[in-house]
Design a protein around this motif. Sequence first.
Motif, PDB file in Angstrom:
ATOM      1  N   LYS A  65     -11.116 -12.226   7.904  1.00 16.43           N
ATOM      2  CA  LYS A  65     -10.275 -11.487   6.690  1.00 16.43           C
ATOM      3  C   LYS A  65     -12.039 -11.761   5.631  1.00 16.43           C
ATOM      4  CE  LYS A  65      -6.761  -9.180   4.435  1.00 16.43           C
ATOM      5  NZ  LYS A  65      -6.787  -7.741   4.714  1.00 16.43           N
ATOM      6  N   LEU A  66     -11.682 -13.232   5.540  1.00 15.26           N
ATOM      7  CA  LEU A  66     -11.932 -13.770   4.185  1.00 15.26           C
ATOM      8  C   LEU A  66     -13.829 -13.232   4.325  1.00 15.26           C
ATOM      9  CD1 LEU A  66     -11.777 -14.963   1.270  1.00 15.26           C
ATOM     10  CD2 LEU A  66     -11.958 -17.483   2.201  1.00 15.26           C
ATOM     11  N   ASN A  71     -18.360 -10.922   2.760  1.00 15.50           N
ATOM     12  CA  ASN A  71     -19.074  -9.652   2.385  1.00 15.50           C
ATOM     13  C   ASN A  71     -19.376  -8.239   2.008  1.00 15.50           C
ATOM     14  OD1 ASN A  71     -21.479 -11.568   4.322  1.00 15.50           O
ATOM     15  ND2 ASN A  71     -20.349 -10.499   6.362  1.00 15.50           N
ATOM     16  N   LYS A  72     -18.006  -8.202   1.474  1.00 13.40           N
ATOM     17  CA  LYS A  72     -18.361  -7.423   0.632  1.00 13.40           C
ATOM     18  C   LYS A  72     -19.327  -7.305  -0.261  1.00 13.40           C
ATOM     19  CE  LYS A  72     -14.724  -4.168   1.342  1.00 13.40           C
ATOM     20  NZ  LYS A  72     -13.282  -3.240   2.342  1.00 13.40           N
ATOM     21  N   LEU A  83     -23.700 -11.956   5.482  1.00 11.36           N
ATOM     22  CA  LEU A  83     -23.883 -13.319   6.684  1.00 11.36           C
ATOM     23  C   LEU A  83     -23.116 -12.582   7.579  1.00 11.36           C
ATOM     24  CD1 LEU A  83     -23.472 -15.335   3.826  1.00 11.36           C
ATOM     25  CD2 LEU A  83     -25.260 -15.389   4.726  1.00 11.36           C
ATOM     26  N   ASP A  84     -23.694 -13.213   8.768  1.00  9.09           N
ATOM     27  CA  ASP A  84     -22.751 -13.717  10.000  1.00  9.09           C
ATOM     28  C   ASP A  84     -21.798 -13.983  10.019  1.00  9.09           C
ATOM     29  OD1 ASP A  84     -22.174 -13.445  13.031  1.00  9.09           O
ATOM     30  OD2 ASP A  84     -23.489 -14.937  13.303  1.00  9.09           O
ATOM     31  N   PRO A  85     -20.361 -13.582   9.811  1.00  4.46           N
ATOM     32  CA  PRO A  85     -19.433 -14.106  10.106  1.00  4.46           C
ATOM     33  C   PRO A  85     -19.057 -15.289  10.764  1.00  4.46           C
ATOM     34  CG  PRO A  85     -19.092 -11.361  10.602  1.00  4.46           C
ATOM     35  CD  PRO A  85     -20.100 -11.856  10.673  1.00  4.46           C
ATOM     36  N   GLN A  91     -19.542 -19.658   7.316  1.00  2.00           N
ATOM     37  CA  GLN A  91     -17.852 -20.624   7.407  1.00  2.00           C
ATOM     38  C   GLN A  91     -18.258 -22.133   6.348  1.00  2.00           C
ATOM     39  OE1 GLN A  91     -15.431 -20.321  10.183  1.00  2.00           O
ATOM     40  NE2 GLN A  91     -17.644 -18.107   9.672  1.00  2.00           N
ATOM     41  N   SER A  92     -19.601 -22.255   5.829  1.00  2.00           N
ATOM     42  CA  SER A  92     -19.791 -22.957   4.913  1.00  2.00           C
ATOM     43  C   SER A  92     -18.940 -22.192   3.529  1.00  2.00           C
ATOM     44  CB  SER A  92     -21.783 -23.188   4.119  1.00  2.00           C
ATOM     45  OG  SER A  92     -21.519 -23.781   5.720  1.00  2.00           O
TER      46      SER A  92
END
Length: 105
Positions: A65-66, A71-72, A83-85, A91-92
Motif C-alpha cells: 500500500k505504501l 508511486n502516486k 518505481l518498481d514496487p 524498498q529503500s
Amino acid sequence: MKKRFWLAVFLMSVAVASQAADGPTQERGRELFESTKLGTNGKSCASCHPGGRKLEWAATFDDGKLAGITNKCIDKALKGKPLDPAGTDMQSLIMYMKTFAGPGK
C-alpha cells in the motif's frame, strides 16, 4: 594451505558485502527522498515532506500500500516515472519513510 584459507575468507567477505550493497538500505532511501531525480519538475519528496512531516503514519501501512501511495506522489507531484514496487529503490524509500513513524508505531 593457509593462503588458500585466507583467500577463501576474503572472497566470501567480498561476496557478502556485494550482496548487502545490492539490497535496500535506509541510506539509499534517504538519498531518494531528498533527490530531485525521481521527477521532472525539480522537486523531491522532501519538498512536500520536510523532515518527514505528514509521514508519521507511513509505518501503519503494509509495504504494498505504501508503495502505491509513494508511486502516486512520484507520478502526480513530482511528475516522474513510478518505481518498481518490488525494486530495491522502492524498498529503500519505504524503509526510510517508516523511520518517520510517531511514538505509537
